[in-house]
Design an enzyme around this catalytic site. Structure first.
Site, mmCIF file in Angstrom:
data_model
loop_
_atom_site.group_PDB
_atom_site.id
_atom_site.type_symbol
_atom_site.label_atom_id
_atom_site.label_comp_id
_atom_site.label_asym_id
_atom_site.label_seq_id
_atom_site.Cartn_x
_atom_site.Cartn_y
_atom_site.Cartn_z
ATOM 1 N N GLY A 1 -68.553 -70.757 66.528
ATOM 2 C CA GLY A 1 -68.893 -70.601 65.490
ATOM 3 C C GLY A 1 -68.227 -69.581 64.708
ATOM 4 N N LEU B 1 -68.621 -53.754 50.274
ATOM 5 C CA LEU B 1 -69.607 -53.641 49.839
ATOM 6 C C LEU B 1 -70.747 -53.489 50.243
ATOM 7 C CD1 LEU B 1 -67.958 -53.697 46.565
ATOM 8 C CD2 LEU B 1 -68.725 -52.378 47.028
ATOM 9 N N LEU C 1 -62.542 -67.471 53.191
ATOM 10 C CA LEU C 1 -63.776 -68.050 53.536
ATOM 11 C C LEU C 1 -63.822 -69.423 53.953
ATOM 12 C CD1 LEU C 1 -64.089 -67.716 49.641
ATOM 13 C CD2 LEU C 1 -65.031 -65.859 51.072
ATOM 14 N N HIS D 1 -87.987 -73.897 34.321
ATOM 15 C CA HIS D 1 -88.750 -72.345 33.294
ATOM 16 C C HIS D 1 -89.011 -72.349 34.423
ATOM 17 C CE1 HIS D 1 -89.049 -69.533 30.304
ATOM 18 N NE2 HIS D 1 -90.764 -70.265 30.851
#
Ligand code: NAD
Length: 477
Positions: free
Chosen positions: A49, A195, A327, A452
């Site tokens: 992994g 962050l 990534l 919606h």
């Protein structure tokens, strides 16, 4: 991990050898096995992994979810929901985070068995262009191969002049271990890792300071998409110092003394812990690539062509080691291409974009051309930015700072790029990626019926702003 079943004195042979068991490597191994290849997968750690499952994407998302619950509960006090102050059982949270990773890692081990892949746990290095030597706990295992896929990843960048042996100086792996909640935490690097970890530790009670070299946080993203995040964390964190560098870190008994050089930062300050998150370095120089004749550049990257082949045609490179962006979703797609090419299929990596998501609060995501890039490249574009303050779904989440931005080619209306900022924005980007890959224009997107009330509607609304058919806003002609 039930590895090393095939170890013996003699060399074993692989039709396809995969070096590294992260999202790139295991995907490549699985695809090659599914295409009929006899595969040997070499991984140095006991768990498959890679960084993603063990010390990256997955454990950080587990912690970020806890952070999100803390914030939501806290913020809904003003709307009539009061649970009182949360108490954090850090051992339980850590155990839960580990259980999330473990269940995925166990799943991978099962998939390896089901595909009859030979898994060797040990550190592999090329010794020639047809041989890898693996140092295992029980000795050396040589593996000869017809074709090899290098998927050996990257490691956190260390700044050599910092006291890297001090346990109060963290990299992302240390931060994810959740050993303690420091009172004062400095984060060096206002990129995605910095962050995301700031989000977690702030929710868990640390006083956060962030120091970033550039003039904005997440420098690769357009400033307007980063601004709602910046505004929110500016209120939450003690300090965000932009255009500032750390000049030194000294060990003191009562903390790490950090000295700064920059616009608004103090000369120095004391912190209980410092997380360094200033990027990652590829592992190209650590695998004996030169003995296989594979070119490695100065930084440690191994260049690969569209078929993921290196300069040695039967050796492929994928994932972080093959180039930015680092990534997991890039690595896994490249892994499939390499496995397919190695299995004789006509494949190539021709994705138009690799989307990025910062799982901060609010989340920030983007894909395709950024506005900065469009300007630099002199591309004629139309832009629309739909404010989530006009999204019923966003307001019902108690949040209104989000934005959905779309860039379309002026002449044709075709989508060039898109980005969102807001709670759960990361879930919205895939639709934009699909639109780009399918060559959709603003009209296609606006005419696609979106349910919606959903945040995903904001993507269609932004497209309608481009075509001029928007009714959810009034735009003066
Ligand atoms: P990054 O490149 O995203 O951010 C590093 C930041 O540090 C940049 O803003 C840079 O300007 C700043 N910086 C560099 N040197 C500095 C210094 N000396 N002082 C202060 N600031 C400095 O790197 P990262 O956040 O470490 O992440 C590493 C890799 O992992 C990236 O490729 C990232 O995309 C990937 N990652 C992705 C995700 C995700 O997709 N959500 C999560 C974690 C990591």
């Amino acid at each position: 991990m039930d590895a090393n079943p095939a170890i013996n004195e003699s060399t074993i042979h692989a039709e396809v050898l995969v070096l590294g068991g992260g999202p790139g490597g295991y995907t490549a191994a699985f695809r090659a096995a599914d295409l009929g290849k006899q595969v040997v997968l070499v991984e140095r750690y006991p768990a498959l992994g890679g960084v993603c499952l063990n010390v990256g994407c997955i454990p950080s998302k587990a912690l970020l979810h806890v952070a999100q619950i803390i914030h939501e509960v806290d913020e809904f006090e003003q709307h009539g929901l009061n649970y009182g102050k949360p108490t954090l059982d850090i051992d339980k949270v850590r155990a839960w985070k580990e259980s999330v990773s473990n269940s995925l890692v166990d799943g991978l081990a099962r998939l390896v068995k089901q595909r009859k892949i030979t898994l060797i746990q040990g550190t592999g290095q090329f010794t020639s262009e047809r041989m890898v030597e693996v140092k295992t706990e029980t000795g050396i295992q040589n593996v000869s191969f017809d074709q090899a896929i290098i998927a050996a990843g990257s490691h956190p960048t260390k700044i050599p002049v910092f006291p890297n042996d001090d346990p109060r100086l963290w990299d992302s792996t240390d931060a994810l271990q959740l050993k303690e909640i420091p009172k004062k935490l400095l984060i060096v690097g206002g990129g995605i890792i910095g962050l995301e970890m700031a989000t977690v530790y702030h929710a868990f009670g640390s006083e956060i300071s962030v120091v970033e070299l550039m003039d904005q946080i997440i420098p690769g993203c357009d400033n307007d998409l980063v601004t709602p995040l910046y505004r929110r964390i500016k209120k939450q964190y003690k300090n965000i110092w932009l255009e500032t560098r750390v000049t030194s870190i000294e060990k003191h008994e009562d903390g790490l003394k950090v000295s700064f050089e920059g616009k608004s930062a103090p000369e120095s300050a004391l912190f209980d812990a410092v997380l360094v998150a200033v990027g990652r370095k590829p592992n190209g120089k650590l695998i004996g690539a030169e003995l296989a004749g594979v070119n490695v550049d100065e930084l440690g990257f191994i260049a690969a062509d569209k078929q993921q082949r290196t300069n040695v045609p039967h050796i492929f490179a994928i994932g972080d080691i093959a180039g930015n962006p680092m990534l997991a979703h890039k690595a896994s797609h490249e892994g499939k291409v390499a496995a397919e090419v190695a299995s004789g299929l006509k494949a190539g990596f021709d994705a138009l974009t690799i989307p990025a998501v910062a799982y901060t609060d609010p989340e920030v995501t983007w894909m395709g051309l950024t506005e900065n890039q469009a300007k630099q490249q002199g591309i004629d574009y139309d832009k629309a930015v739909f404010p989530w303050a006009a999204s019923g779904r966003s307001l019902s989440l108690g949040r209104k700072e989000g934005l959905t931005k779309i860039l379309c080619e002026k002449e044709t209306g075709r989508i060039l790029g898109a980005g969102m900022v807001g709670p759960n924005a990361g879930e919205l980007i895939s639709e934009a990626v699909l639109a780009l890959e399918m060559g959709a224009d603003a009209e296609d997107i606006g005419l696609t019926v979106h349910p919606h009330p959903m945040l995903s509607e904001t993507f269609a609304f932004a497209a309608e702003m481009i075509t001029g058919s928007i009714t959810d806003l009034y735009i003066k002609k």
